[in-house]
Write a protein that holds these residues in place. Structure first.
Motif, PDB file in Angstrom:
ATOM      1  N   ALA A 197       0.828  -1.207   0.000  1.00 61.24           N
ATOM      2  CA  ALA A 197       0.000   0.000   0.000  1.00 61.24           C
ATOM      3  C   ALA A 197       0.863   1.259   0.000  1.00 61.24           C
ATOM      4  CB  ALA A 197      -0.934  -0.002   1.205  1.00 61.24           C
ATOM      5  N   TYR A 198       2.007   1.205   0.668  1.00 66.89           N
ATOM      6  CA  TYR A 198       2.916   2.350   0.709  1.00 66.89           C
ATOM      7  C   TYR A 198       3.772   2.436  -0.560  1.00 66.89           C
ATOM      8  CZ  TYR A 198       2.085   4.200   5.380  1.00 66.89           C
ATOM      9  OH  TYR A 198       1.528   4.825   6.470  1.00 66.89           O
ATOM     10  N   GLY A 199       4.067   1.300  -1.158  1.00 71.34           N
ATOM     11  CA  GLY A 199       4.846   1.298  -2.399  1.00 71.34           C
ATOM     12  C   GLY A 199       6.345   1.290  -2.170  1.00 71.34           C
ATOM     13  N   PRO A 200       7.118   1.100  -3.242  1.00 74.68           N
ATOM     14  CA  PRO A 200       8.578   0.950  -3.139  1.00 74.68           C
ATOM     15  C   PRO A 200       9.283   2.101  -2.430  1.00 74.68           C
ATOM     16  CG  PRO A 200       7.842   0.309  -5.316  1.00 74.68           C
ATOM     17  CD  PRO A 200       6.647   0.908  -4.628  1.00 74.68           C
ATOM     18  N   GLU A 201       8.864   3.323  -2.644  1.00 73.59           N
ATOM     19  CA  GLU A 201       9.576   4.463  -2.069  1.00 73.59           C
ATOM     20  C   GLU A 201       9.031   4.855  -0.699  1.00 73.59           C
ATOM     21  OE1 GLU A 201      12.547   7.105  -1.642  1.00 73.59           O
ATOM     22  OE2 GLU A 201      12.324   5.626  -3.245  1.00 73.59           O
ATOM     23  N   LYS A 202       7.733   5.065  -0.604  1.00 82.59           N
ATOM     24  CA  LYS A 202       7.143   5.514   0.660  1.00 82.59           C
ATOM     25  C   LYS A 202       7.261   4.471   1.763  1.00 82.59           C
ATOM     26  CE  LYS A 202       3.809   8.857  -1.187  1.00 82.59           C
ATOM     27  NZ  LYS A 202       2.370   9.231  -1.283  1.00 82.59           N
ATOM     28  N   SER A 203       7.400   3.209   1.391  1.00 85.78           N
ATOM     29  CA  SER A 203       7.509   2.151   2.399  1.00 85.78           C
ATOM     30  C   SER A 203       8.795   2.249   3.213  1.00 85.78           C
ATOM     31  CB  SER A 203       7.411   0.765   1.753  1.00 85.78           C
ATOM     32  OG  SER A 203       8.430   0.578   0.791  1.00 85.78           O
ATOM     33  N   LYS A 204       9.727   3.060   2.766  1.00 86.80           N
ATOM     34  CA  LYS A 204      10.942   3.294   3.567  1.00 86.80           C
ATOM     35  C   LYS A 204      10.585   3.858   4.932  1.00 86.80           C
ATOM     36  CE  LYS A 204      14.102   4.119  -0.330  1.00 86.80           C
ATOM     37  NZ  LYS A 204      14.959   5.122  -1.021  1.00 86.80           N
ATOM     38  N   LYS A 205       9.457   4.578   4.999  1.00 87.82           N
ATOM     39  CA  LYS A 205       9.015   5.165   6.265  1.00 87.82           C
ATOM     40  C   LYS A 205       8.639   4.092   7.285  1.00 87.82           C
ATOM     41  CE  LYS A 205       7.026   9.287   4.070  1.00 87.82           C
ATOM     42  NZ  LYS A 205       5.777  10.072   3.860  1.00 87.82           N
ATOM     43  N   LEU A 206       8.341   2.903   6.812  1.00 84.03           N
ATOM     44  CA  LEU A 206       7.928   1.819   7.698  1.00 84.03           C
ATOM     45  C   LEU A 206       9.118   1.126   8.350  1.00 84.03           C
ATOM     46  CD1 LEU A 206       5.305   0.198   5.295  1.00 84.03           C
ATOM     47  CD2 LEU A 206       4.849   1.832   7.136  1.00 84.03           C
ATOM     48  N   TYR A 207      10.286   1.324   7.767  1.00 83.61           N
ATOM     49  CA  TYR A 207      11.510   0.667   8.231  1.00 83.61           C
ATOM     50  C   TYR A 207      12.520   1.740   8.658  1.00 83.61           C
ATOM     51  CZ  TYR A 207       9.330  -3.487   6.262  1.00 83.61           C
ATOM     52  OH  TYR A 207       8.448  -4.508   5.999  1.00 83.61           O
ATOM     53  N   LEU A 208      13.770   1.434   8.649  1.00 86.12           N
ATOM     54  CA  LEU A 208      14.779   2.368   9.162  1.00 86.12           C
ATOM     55  C   LEU A 208      15.631   2.899   8.024  1.00 86.12           C
ATOM     56  CD1 LEU A 208      15.850   0.325  12.336  1.00 86.12           C
ATOM     57  CD2 LEU A 208      14.091   2.114  12.170  1.00 86.12           C
ATOM     58  N   HIS A 209      15.171   3.975   7.431  1.00 86.46           N
ATOM     59  CA  HIS A 209      15.899   4.606   6.332  1.00 86.46           C
ATOM     60  C   HIS A 209      16.173   6.065   6.690  1.00 86.46           C
ATOM     61  CE1 HIS A 209      15.994   1.664   2.983  1.00 86.46           C
ATOM     62  NE2 HIS A 209      15.080   1.083   3.742  1.00 86.46           N
ATOM     63  N   PHE A 210      17.432   6.348   6.987  1.00 84.91           N
ATOM     64  CA  PHE A 210      17.824   7.689   7.381  1.00 84.91           C
ATOM     65  C   PHE A 210      19.164   8.055   6.747  1.00 84.91           C
ATOM     66  CE2 PHE A 210      15.399   5.809  10.906  1.00 84.91           C
ATOM     67  CZ  PHE A 210      14.349   6.705  10.986  1.00 84.91           C
ATOM     68  N   GLU A 211      19.250   9.266   6.259  1.00 82.51           N
ATOM     69  CA  GLU A 211      20.506   9.765   5.724  1.00 82.51           C
ATOM     70  C   GLU A 211      21.389  10.234   6.879  1.00 82.51           C
ATOM     71  OE1 GLU A 211      21.279   9.365   2.569  1.00 82.51           O
ATOM     72  OE2 GLU A 211      19.301   8.415   2.400  1.00 82.51           O
ATOM     73  N   PRO A 212      22.709  10.371   6.661  1.00 83.92           N
ATOM     74  CA  PRO A 212      23.587  10.863   7.722  1.00 83.92           C
ATOM     75  C   PRO A 212      23.089  12.178   8.313  1.00 83.92           C
ATOM     76  CG  PRO A 212      24.890  10.035   5.902  1.00 83.92           C
ATOM     77  CD  PRO A 212      23.457  10.007   5.445  1.00 83.92           C
ATOM     78  N   LYS A 213      23.086  12.241   9.629  1.00 86.49           N
ATOM     79  CA  LYS A 213      22.683  13.420  10.399  1.00 86.49           C
ATOM     80  C   LYS A 213      21.185  13.728  10.323  1.00 86.49           C
ATOM     81  CE  LYS A 213      27.232  15.603   9.997  1.00 86.49           C
ATOM     82  NZ  LYS A 213      27.984  16.819   9.582  1.00 86.49           N
ATOM     83  N   GLU A 214      20.418  12.842   9.705  1.00 87.07           N
ATOM     84  CA  GLU A 214      18.965  13.075   9.635  1.00 87.07           C
ATOM     85  C   GLU A 214      18.318  12.909  10.998  1.00 87.07           C
ATOM     86  OE1 GLU A 214      14.988  11.378   7.296  1.00 87.07           O
ATOM     87  OE2 GLU A 214      16.986  10.779   6.618  1.00 87.07           O
ATOM     88  N   VAL A 215      18.780  11.906  11.757  1.00 87.41           N
ATOM     89  CA  VAL A 215      18.322  11.732  13.131  1.00 87.41           C
ATOM     90  C   VAL A 215      19.539  11.534  14.019  1.00 87.41           C
ATOM     91  CG1 VAL A 215      16.076  10.752  12.519  1.00 87.41           C
ATOM     92  CG2 VAL A 215      18.031   9.240  12.808  1.00 87.41           C
ATOM     93  N   ASN A 216      19.457  12.026  15.248  1.00 87.00           N
ATOM     94  CA  ASN A 216      20.600  11.960  16.157  1.00 87.00           C
ATOM     95  C   ASN A 216      20.998  10.526  16.501  1.00 87.00           C
ATOM     96  OD1 ASN A 216      20.783  14.755  16.281  1.00 87.00           O
ATOM     97  ND2 ASN A 216      19.395  14.896  18.044  1.00 87.00           N
TER      98      ASN A 216
END
Length: 246
Positions: A186-205
């Motif tokens: 339902a979220y699709g290939p790109e938006k489904s990253k929000k369901l897992y752990l996808h963060f760029e450097p310095k995006e979250v502490n």
């Protein structure tokens, strides 16, 4: 003196009530487990969300642990801690598979058709011997889209074996593989990253160097998974529906 006596009786009754109420035990791996520092840590296990969805009329003990398989959970004595507490009317959710696949690790790997199946059957049998209710669940899906946007299964025979054991032993069953597949698609290939752990450097502490993990859930992914799991548990009509918050 009379006041102290009344308070003592009240506390004793409270203790008896607490001891008599059912406990929901969670047995599994990291995708279900409680995570440290939940206010700062983006990673959440779906079992970590369940207490927010259920009333205090049922106790929840989450024994799911990172990296454990149906084999290592037992050999490390973790199952004994659950089994020793089990009483009539309790529930045990059993969800393994992710780490049973680790074919290069003799401590965790199990052959799906033999040892994995035998382990699940043993968990079910020992739960029932205590008068508790076992519930089998398949593993959640990994976010594994190919270049055509097709979600590719990574668990092979393991979920099939869970379904077979549930059918053969008449065990309450929740197909969390299917449920989480529906969420991810339902979220699709790109938006489904929000369901897992996808963060760029310095995006979250918490992950200053970034993180790209398609197995473990974010709080959003864990919440949606827990809600799906609970909805399926209610449909089983095994008593857990009485403890869902309105």
């Amino acid at each position: 003196m009379k006041k102290i006596y009344i308070i003592t009786i009240f506390l004793c009754l409270m203790g008896i009530t607490k001891a008599q109420q059912p406990t929901l035990f969670l047995v599994g791996d990291s995708t279900m487990a409680d995570k440290v520092n939940p206010n700062e840590n983006p990673e959440h296990g779906w079992g970590q969300i369940l207490p927010t969805l259920l009333t205090n009329k049922i106790t929840i003990q989450n024994h799911a642990t990172n990296g454990r398989s149906s084999k290592s959970f037992r050999t490390e004595g973790r199952w004994d801690k659950v089994h020793n507490q089990l009483k009539k009317g309790d529930y045990v959710i059993i969800q393994f598979g992710h780490n049973d696949q680790k074919i290069e690790d003799s401590i965790r790997y199990t052959n799906p058709a033999t040892q994995y199946r035998s382990n699940l059957e043993r968990y079910v049998k020992e739960t029932r011997e205590k008068g508790a209710i076992p519930i089998l669940m398949t593993s959640i899906v990994r976010r594994n889209f190919n270049e055509k946007g097709v979600l590719i299964d990574t668990h092979n025979l393991y979920p099939i074996v869970v379904r077979m054991v549930a059918k053969d032993l008449d065990v309450p069953f929740v197909d969390l593989q299917q449920a989480t597949e529906e969420i991810v698609l339902a979220y699709g290939p790109e938006k489904s990253k929000k369901l897992y752990l996808h963060f760029e450097p310095k995006e979250v502490n918490y992950y200053p160097d970034g993180k790209h993990d398609d197995t473990h859930l974010s709080k959003l992914g864990a919440t949606l998974t827990a809600e799906k799991a609970l909805k399926a548990l209610v449909k089983l009509n095994i008593g857990l529906e009485k403890f869902v918050k309105k």
